[in-house]
Design an enzyme around this catalytic site. Structure first.
Site, PDB file in Angstrom:
ATOM      1  N   ARG A   1      44.246  40.427 -44.097  1.00  0.00           N
ATOM      2  CA  ARG A   1      44.095  38.983 -44.270  1.00  0.00           C
ATOM      3  C   ARG A   1      43.542  38.312 -43.018  1.00  0.00           C
ATOM      4  O   ARG A   1      42.819  37.316 -43.103  1.00  0.00           O
ATOM      5  CB  ARG A   1      45.441  38.372 -44.652  1.00  0.00           C
ATOM      6  CG  ARG A   1      45.920  38.797 -46.036  1.00  0.00           C
ATOM      7  CD  ARG A   1      47.245  38.170 -46.391  1.00  0.00           C
ATOM      8  NE  ARG A   1      47.671  38.550 -47.729  1.00  0.00           N
ATOM      9  CZ  ARG A   1      48.784  38.098 -48.310  1.00  0.00           C
ATOM     10  NH1 ARG A   1      49.574  37.251 -47.662  1.00  0.00           N
ATOM     11  NH2 ARG A   1      49.109  38.492 -49.524  1.00  0.00           N
TER      12      ARG A   1
ATOM     13  N   ASP B   1      56.722  22.846 -48.870  1.00  0.00           N
ATOM     14  CA  ASP B   1      56.383  24.230 -48.556  1.00  0.00           C
ATOM     15  C   ASP B   1      55.792  24.268 -47.148  1.00  0.00           C
ATOM     16  O   ASP B   1      55.324  23.244 -46.633  1.00  0.00           O
ATOM     17  CB  ASP B   1      55.387  24.800 -49.572  1.00  0.00           C
ATOM     18  CG  ASP B   1      55.417  26.328 -49.611  1.00  0.00           C
ATOM     19  OD1 ASP B   1      56.107  26.888 -50.473  1.00  0.00           O
ATOM     20  OD2 ASP B   1      54.749  26.957 -48.755  1.00  0.00           O
TER      21      ASP B   1
END
Length: 293
Positions: free
Chosen positions: A50, A162
């Protein structure tokens, strides 16, 4: 066969594109301290893959330089938000652990309304504390809106929080791949989901504006010592995120969240996290559902 630590380097992998064990450990410690998420060694290749995209975007030559700039010199303080987006895994579904929404509809909301029977049109506050892309928040909104259409006796508002800005952007937009709606009952889908006018190769749908207007989404780090929100929340969902935290951090997060519940309010954990709710001031009333006492 060569032992793992003696394995020859892959000739097809550029060493600059590789994350050394030492740098992974440094990143794991840094992330753990920042947001509480544990990164075991088994996640090294995932993180490495990633991060490669981020290095290309930033024009940074190798993983070692990236780690040095982020962790040591703090030259890239603004990169921390992107790093968190890169390493967090946001698994979410509509009507996930559906029994919790059944309990909310059949037991929790009626009990909360009975407690406030003298109020005219009480406002129920629902908090999805690990909201990801918003599926949990909008599922709660569907269930509650259905209740208000049958019994127009309360209002509700939903907060989703979040750590990842990327998932919050999607939550605010309310746009999802059409196949994510499979768990949504057909009647609810007809009322609360807008289908695309034209069929596409990868069709997307959108939550109706009425529900979107009832949900707000904000960035929050659950590892923060305080949360800037109301202390009379009726129901808090914090499901399937604490498993990524160390044990002491799990307890601290639940304690902080419980401090934002109104008396007799409820907190819901993931089924695999129910042990965390066994603490003073909370009483278990259903599987992974706890009430503030």
């Amino acid at each position: 066969m060569l032992a793992a630590h003696n394995r020859l380097p892959d000739p097809d992998v550029d060493p600059a594109d590789s994350l050394s064990n030492r740098d992974f450990e440094r990143l794991a410690t840094f992330i753990g301290n920042k947001v509480g998420i544990r990164l075991p060694p088994t996640k090294r290749l995932m993180v490495e893959g990633r991060l490669r995209k981020r290095l290309r975007v930033l024009g940074i030559p190798d993983m070692q330089t990236y780690c040095r700039l982020v962790i040591e010199t703090r030259t890239l303080d603004s990169e921390i938000t992107h790093l968190i987006d890169v390493i967090t895994t946001n698994k979410t579904d509509f009507f996930r652990e559906v029994e919790h929404f059944d309990i909310m509809r059949d037991r929790l909301v009626p009990a909360l309304l009975a407690e406030r029977s003298r109020e005219r049109m009480p406002l129920l506050k629902i908090w999805s504390a690990a909201a990801s892309t918003g599926a949990e928040a909008y599922t709660a909104a569907m269930v509650l809106h259905d209740m208000t259409t049958r019994r127009n006796a309360f209002r509700f508002a939903i907060l989703g929080t979040d750590i990842s800005t990327a998932v919050l952007d999607q939550a605010r937009s309310g746009v999802y791949p059409a196949d994510m709606m499979a768990p949504v009952p057909k009647d609810m889908r007809a009322r609360y989901v807008m289908e695309p006018v034209r069929k596409a190769l990868r069709p997307e749908v959108r939550i109706v504006p009425e529900l979107r207007s009832l949900a707000s989404f904000e960035r929050l780090n659950l590892m923060d010592e305080t949360y800037p929100y109301d202390r009379d929340v009726d129901i808090i969902f914090v499901r399937n995120v604490l498993i990524y935290f160390e044990k002491e951090d799990q307890s601290a997060v639940v304690k902080r969240l419980a401090g934002h519940l109104r008396p007799r309010g409820y907190i819901m954990l993931g089924h695999s996290e129910s042990m965390v709710g066994n603490m003073p001031g909370l009483a278990q009333v259903a599987p992974a559902v706890f009430q503030k006492i």
